[in-house]
Design a protein around this motif. Structure first.
Motif, PDB file in Angstrom:
ATOM      1  N   TRP A 295     -10.101  -4.180   5.173  1.00 48.43           N
ATOM      2  CA  TRP A 295      -9.153  -4.566   4.131  1.00 48.43           C
ATOM      3  C   TRP A 295      -7.914  -5.161   4.777  1.00 48.43           C
ATOM      4  O   TRP A 295      -7.442  -4.693   5.811  1.00 48.43           O
ATOM      5  CB  TRP A 295      -8.811  -3.341   3.282  1.00 48.43           C
ATOM      6  CG  TRP A 295      -8.078  -3.679   2.036  1.00 48.43           C
ATOM      7  CD1 TRP A 295      -6.768  -3.402   1.785  1.00 48.43           C
ATOM      8  CD2 TRP A 295      -8.578  -4.363   0.884  1.00 48.43           C
ATOM      9  NE1 TRP A 295      -6.429  -3.874   0.536  1.00 48.43           N
ATOM     10  CE2 TRP A 295      -7.525  -4.466  -0.037  1.00 48.43           C
ATOM     11  CE3 TRP A 295      -9.811  -4.896   0.553  1.00 48.43           C
ATOM     12  CZ2 TRP A 295      -7.653  -5.080  -1.278  1.00 48.43           C
ATOM     13  CZ3 TRP A 295      -9.952  -5.502  -0.690  1.00 48.43           C
ATOM     14  CH2 TRP A 295      -8.887  -5.584  -1.584  1.00 48.43           C
TER      15      TRP A 295
ATOM     16  N   HIS B  51      -4.580  -5.307   4.197  1.00 47.74           N
ATOM     17  CA  HIS B  51      -3.337  -4.571   4.472  1.00 47.74           C
ATOM     18  C   HIS B  51      -3.694  -3.243   5.076  1.00 47.74           C
ATOM     19  O   HIS B  51      -3.058  -2.506   5.573  1.00 47.74           O
ATOM     20  CB  HIS B  51      -2.510  -4.384   3.193  1.00 47.74           C
ATOM     21  CG  HIS B  51      -2.054  -5.692   2.617  1.00 47.74           C
ATOM     22  ND1 HIS B  51      -1.117  -6.481   3.208  1.00 47.74           N
ATOM     23  CD2 HIS B  51      -2.433  -6.353   1.508  1.00 47.74           C
ATOM     24  CE1 HIS B  51      -0.926  -7.563   2.477  1.00 47.74           C
ATOM     25  NE2 HIS B  51      -1.721  -7.505   1.436  1.00 47.74           N
TER      26      HIS B  51
ATOM     27  N   ARG C 102     -13.864   0.728  -1.364  1.00 44.27           N
ATOM     28  CA  ARG C 102     -12.887   0.323  -2.388  1.00 44.27           C
ATOM     29  C   ARG C 102     -13.354   0.817  -3.747  1.00 44.27           C
ATOM     30  O   ARG C 102     -14.524   0.689  -4.098  1.00 44.27           O
ATOM     31  CB  ARG C 102     -12.734  -1.197  -2.429  1.00 44.27           C
ATOM     32  CG  ARG C 102     -11.786  -1.648  -3.555  1.00 44.27           C
ATOM     33  CD  ARG C 102     -11.512  -3.120  -3.549  1.00 44.27           C
ATOM     34  NE  ARG C 102     -12.765  -3.874  -3.650  1.00 44.27           N
ATOM     35  CZ  ARG C 102     -12.840  -5.188  -3.488  1.00 44.27           C
ATOM     36  NH1 ARG C 102     -11.777  -5.894  -3.221  1.00 44.27           N
ATOM     37  NH2 ARG C 102     -14.000  -5.801  -3.597  1.00 44.27           N
TER      38      ARG C 102
ATOM     39  N   GLU D 205       0.843  -1.195   0.000  1.00 47.17           N
ATOM     40  CA  GLU D 205       0.000   0.000   0.000  1.00 47.17           C
ATOM     41  C   GLU D 205       0.878   1.244   0.000  1.00 47.17           C
ATOM     42  O   GLU D 205       1.946   1.253   0.601  1.00 47.17           O
ATOM     43  CB  GLU D 205      -0.863   0.097   1.261  1.00 47.17           C
ATOM     44  CG  GLU D 205      -1.953  -0.897   1.376  1.00 47.17           C
ATOM     45  CD  GLU D 205      -2.794  -0.668   2.631  1.00 47.17           C
ATOM     46  OE1 GLU D 205      -4.004  -0.886   2.525  1.00 47.17           O
ATOM     47  OE2 GLU D 205      -2.262  -0.294   3.682  1.00 47.17           O
TER      48      GLU D 205
ATOM     49  N   GLN E 139       0.042   5.100   1.115  1.00 43.95           N
ATOM     50  CA  GLN E 139      -1.035   5.838   1.766  1.00 43.95           C
ATOM     51  C   GLN E 139      -0.733   7.324   1.887  1.00 43.95           C
ATOM     52  O   GLN E 139       0.423   7.719   2.020  1.00 43.95           O
ATOM     53  CB  GLN E 139      -1.262   5.294   3.181  1.00 43.95           C
ATOM     54  CG  GLN E 139      -1.641   3.842   3.213  1.00 43.95           C
ATOM     55  CD  GLN E 139      -1.831   3.344   4.625  1.00 43.95           C
ATOM     56  OE1 GLN E 139      -1.186   3.808   5.558  1.00 43.95           O
ATOM     57  NE2 GLN E 139      -2.740   2.390   4.788  1.00 43.95           N
TER      58      GLN E 139
ATOM     59  N   SER F 169      -5.474   4.709   0.280  1.00 45.14           N
ATOM     60  CA  SER F 169      -4.475   3.649   0.194  1.00 45.14           C
ATOM     61  C   SER F 169      -4.489   3.051  -1.203  1.00 45.14           C
ATOM     62  O   SER F 169      -5.420   2.340  -1.571  1.00 45.14           O
ATOM     63  CB  SER F 169      -4.765   2.541   1.207  1.00 45.14           C
ATOM     64  OG  SER F 169      -4.674   3.030   2.516  1.00 45.14           O
ATOM     65  N   THR F 170      -3.456   3.345  -1.971  1.00 47.27           N
ATOM     66  CA  THR F 170      -3.343   2.791  -3.311  1.00 47.27           C
ATOM     67  C   THR F 170      -2.730   1.395  -3.195  1.00 47.27           C
ATOM     68  O   THR F 170      -1.666   1.217  -2.609  1.00 47.27           O
ATOM     69  CB  THR F 170      -2.461   3.691  -4.204  1.00 47.27           C
ATOM     70  OG1 THR F 170      -3.046   4.997  -4.217  1.00 47.27           O
ATOM     71  CG2 THR F 170      -2.376   3.143  -5.610  1.00 47.27           C
ATOM     72  N   GLN F 171      -3.440   0.411  -3.746  1.00 47.19           N
ATOM     73  CA  GLN F 171      -3.012  -0.984  -3.673  1.00 47.19           C
ATOM     74  C   GLN F 171      -2.186  -1.345  -4.907  1.00 47.19           C
ATOM     75  O   GLN F 171      -2.263  -0.680  -5.936  1.00 47.19           O
ATOM     76  CB  GLN F 171      -4.243  -1.894  -3.598  1.00 47.19           C
ATOM     77  CG  GLN F 171      -5.230  -1.515  -2.521  1.00 47.19           C
ATOM     78  CD  GLN F 171      -4.658  -1.630  -1.130  1.00 47.19           C
ATOM     79  OE1 GLN F 171      -4.266  -2.716  -0.717  1.00 47.19           O
ATOM     80  NE2 GLN F 171      -4.586  -0.528  -0.407  1.00 47.19           N
TER      81      GLN F 171
END
Length: 164
Positions: free
Chosen positions: A162, A164, A149, A91, A93, A124-126
């Motif tokens: 989520w 993570h 999401r 992630e 963030q 939070s970019t996954q």
């Protein structure tokens, strides 16, 4: 050589670590950050300057939360999962103001909070391209009260936290 008694050693360990539920959190000196973590972050954002590091052990997994700034002064946090000696960013963030949250997310999020606006929002970019928006309620600073999401253009209020 300095010797510590068992109670003194336990006190030192407790001072260095904090436990929240099944998570053990340890603040680390920047020099204790594994080289693989530093390399993974540098490959993603070469202009990132590390300012703070925490090691988290949760459910048998080891993470490093690495906070700092980009060259333009914006703040980021990398959550890095250790897989043996290898580090993998899971992630990236950043904190957002409520007004900076995309409108389609702002439309869905209040359904989970009976219309209340969050006191804090983390984007939070996954690694799979999804974005998780973590919303924190007043008086609940530790864990998000609800999450949304966005993946493939679809916006979804999550039923579970989520991973993570």
């Amino acid at each position: 050589m300095k010797r510590f008694t068992l109670p003194a050693m336990a006190g030192l360990i407790l001072a260095a670590c904090a436990t929240t539920e099944d998570v053990v959190i340890t603040e680390l000196d920047l020099s204790a950050l594994p080289a693989s973590v530093t390399a993974a972050i540098a490959a993603e954002r070469p202009d990132f300057e590390v300012e703070e590091v925490m090691k988290k052990v949760r459910d048998g997994r080891t993470y490093y939360d690495v906070e700092g700034e980009l060259g333009d002064g914006s703040e980021l946090e990398f959550d890095v999962l250790m897989e043996g000696e290898n580090a993998r960013i899971v992630e990236i963030q950043r904190d957002l103001e409520w007004s900076d949250v995309p409108e389609d997310v702002r439309t869905v999020a209040p359904d989970a909070s009976d219309g209340a606006e969050p006191v804090r929002t983390i984007e939070s970019t996954q690694t799979d391209g999804a974005v998780i928006y973590e919303f924190f309620a007043d008086g609940q600073p530790s864990d998000p009260a609800w999450e949304v999401r966005v993946r493939g253009g679809e916006v979804e209020l999550l039923d579970e936290r989520w991973m993570h």
